[in-house]
Scaffold this active site. Structure first.
Site, short mmCIF file in Angstrom:
data_model
loop_
_atom_site.label_atom_id
_atom_site.label_comp_id
_atom_site.label_asym_id
_atom_site.label_seq_id
_atom_site.Cartn_x
_atom_site.Cartn_y
_atom_site.Cartn_z
N LEU A 24 46.84 31.17 25.40
CA LEU A 24 47.02 31.33 26.84
C LEU A 24 45.76 31.04 27.63
O LEU A 24 44.65 31.32 27.20
CB LEU A 24 47.50 32.76 27.14
CG LEU A 24 48.82 33.16 26.48
CD1 LEU A 24 49.22 34.57 26.91
CD2 LEU A 24 49.94 32.17 26.77
N GLU A 26 44.56 30.32 32.17
CA GLU A 26 44.91 30.73 33.54
C GLU A 26 46.21 30.09 34.04
O GLU A 26 46.87 30.65 34.92
CB GLU A 26 43.76 30.40 34.50
CG GLU A 26 42.62 31.41 34.47
CD GLU A 26 43.04 32.80 34.95
OE1 GLU A 26 43.78 32.91 35.94
OE2 GLU A 26 42.62 33.79 34.32
N GLY A 27 46.56 28.92 33.52
CA GLY A 27 47.83 28.30 33.90
C GLY A 27 49.00 29.19 33.51
O GLY A 27 49.89 29.49 34.32
N HIS A 28 48.98 29.64 32.25
CA HIS A 28 50.04 30.56 31.80
C HIS A 28 50.01 31.85 32.62
O HIS A 28 51.05 32.37 33.00
CB HIS A 28 49.82 30.93 30.32
CG HIS A 28 49.86 29.78 29.37
ND1 HIS A 28 48.74 29.34 28.69
CD2 HIS A 28 50.87 28.99 28.96
CE1 HIS A 28 49.07 28.33 27.91
NE2 HIS A 28 50.36 28.08 28.06
N VAL A 168 47.54 24.69 37.59
CA VAL A 168 46.23 25.35 37.67
C VAL A 168 45.20 24.43 36.99
O VAL A 168 45.45 23.93 35.88
CB VAL A 168 46.25 26.73 36.99
CG1 VAL A 168 44.87 27.38 37.03
CG2 VAL A 168 47.28 27.63 37.68
P1 AMP Z 1 52.89 25.75 26.89
O1 AMP Z 1 52.30 26.98 26.28
O2 AMP Z 1 51.98 24.58 26.92
O3 AMP Z 1 54.26 25.44 26.36
O4 AMP Z 1 53.12 26.11 28.42
C1 AMP Z 1 53.91 27.21 28.79
C2 AMP Z 1 54.18 27.15 30.26
O5 AMP Z 1 52.94 27.17 30.97
C3 AMP Z 1 54.91 25.86 30.69
O6 AMP Z 1 55.88 26.17 31.66
C4 AMP Z 1 53.80 25.03 31.25
O7 AMP Z 1 54.23 24.12 32.23
C5 AMP Z 1 52.91 26.10 31.89
N1 AMP Z 1 51.56 25.60 32.06
C6 AMP Z 1 50.75 25.06 31.10
N2 AMP Z 1 49.60 24.64 31.65
C7 AMP Z 1 49.67 24.91 32.97
C8 AMP Z 1 48.80 24.70 34.09
N3 AMP Z 1 47.60 24.13 33.95
N4 AMP Z 1 49.22 25.10 35.30
C9 AMP Z 1 50.44 25.67 35.47
N5 AMP Z 1 51.31 25.88 34.47
C10 AMP Z 1 50.93 25.52 33.24
#
Ligand code: AMP
Length: 279
Positions: A24, A26-28, A168
């Site tokens: 995880l 900051e996006g998550h 993010v």
């Molecule tokens: P992941 O763990 O890569 O499958 O991502 C899980 C969720 O977090 C997905 O909905 C992604 O789109 C979102 N996510 C990943 N990176 C970012 C980011 N930089 N900004 C916003 N959401 C993100």
């Protein structure tokens, strides 16, 4: 997980789900905060879903930091972390049921990652059936994934609200991604070309440029100046159907590129122009 979620909904609580693959950042956490603000009970799932990885992709080395992730989620006040094993999610090696969003699944990332969106749609629908959330939170970072999930929810009448949160970025503009951890210092600098190309397109669009072909050429030109980064696609498409458009107003500018062996994606939604200039 289902019992806990059902109990919450019976108590008239709104349940939010944040699906993740862990590692995880900051996006998550921005998704978790949006869920926290809109829901009474928040569940985050952590599952590195093997069915969305191709045979030559990074499933085995995908970053995993479960203990740290749990601490971060607890700090955000998440009630439930759902972290099933692969065996629990896919107990039958003979399982043959898939959710395929035809057409959309072959576009953008789906074109270079065959089977990827079938894996995504299948695991997300499994998570929806297990958690039965009122709302689920996804990042705009994965713009094609958003289109696939929205379409799946509409086509299958799934009773869940899809909330999409903005991308993010790191201070220098690089979109946050668990895969950024693969980059060495030199690659980390070169990876900025994705954001730079999107900014160039945004600048031309703000100056009145709506011709998608010209905007794409300008974006691709940034990659020509960074030849060590291999462009996978640079497209301007309709954000729902993911088809190329001629007029870029309100369109999605999406890019994927390899920095070394690391595949990175980024995108930008252009604003609608209220009138067309010139003719
Ligand atoms: P992941 O763990 O890569 O499958 O991502 C899980 C969720 O977090 C997905 O909905 C992604 O789109 C979102 N996510 C990943 N990176 C970012 C980011 N930089 N900004 C916003 N959401 C993100």
């Amino acid at each position: 997980m289902r019992e806990a979620s059902r109990a919450a909904r019976l108590a008239r609580k709104r349940v939010g789900l944040v699906p993740t693959m862990g590692a995880l950042h900051e996006g998550h956490l921005s998704l978790v905060r949006a869920a926290r603000a809109a829901c009474d009970v928040v569940a985050a799932s952590i599952f590195v879903n093997p069915t969305q990885f191709g045979p030559t992709e990074d499933l085995a080395k995908y970053p995993r930091s479960f203990e740290r992730d749990c601490k971060l989620l607890a700090r955000e006040g998440v009630e439930f972390v759902f972290a099933p094993s692969v065996e629990e999610m896919y107990p039958e090696t003979t399982a043959t049921t898939w959710v395929t969003v035809e057409d959309l699944s072959g576009k953008l990332d789906g074109a270079s990652r065959p089977g990827h969106f079938r894996g995504v749609a299948t695991v997300v629908s499994k998570l929806f059936h297990i958690v039965e959330p009122d709302a689920a939170f996804f990042g705009q970072k994965d713009a094609a994934q958003v289109a696939v999930i929205r379409r799946m929810v509409r086509d299958l009448n799934l009773p869940v609200e899809i909330v999409v949160c903005p991308i993010v970025r790191e201070a220098d503009g690089l979109a946050m991604s668990s895969r950024n951890a693969y980059l060495d210092a030199e690659q980390r600098k070169r990876a900025l070309v994705l954001h730079r190309a999107l900014l160039r397109v945004e600048e031309l669009s703000r100056a009145g440029g709506t011709n998608a072909a010209r905007l794409i050429a300008a974006g691709r030109a940034e990659f020509e100046r960074e030849p060590s980064v291999r462009l996978d696609y640079f497209e301007i498409v309709d954000p729902d159907g993911l088809d190329p458009v001629a007029d870029a107003s309100g369109a999605l500018v999406a890019v994927a590129a390899y920095v070394g062996t690391t595949r990175l994606i980024d995108n930008l939604l252009l604003s609608e122009t209220s009138h067309h200039r010139g003719h």
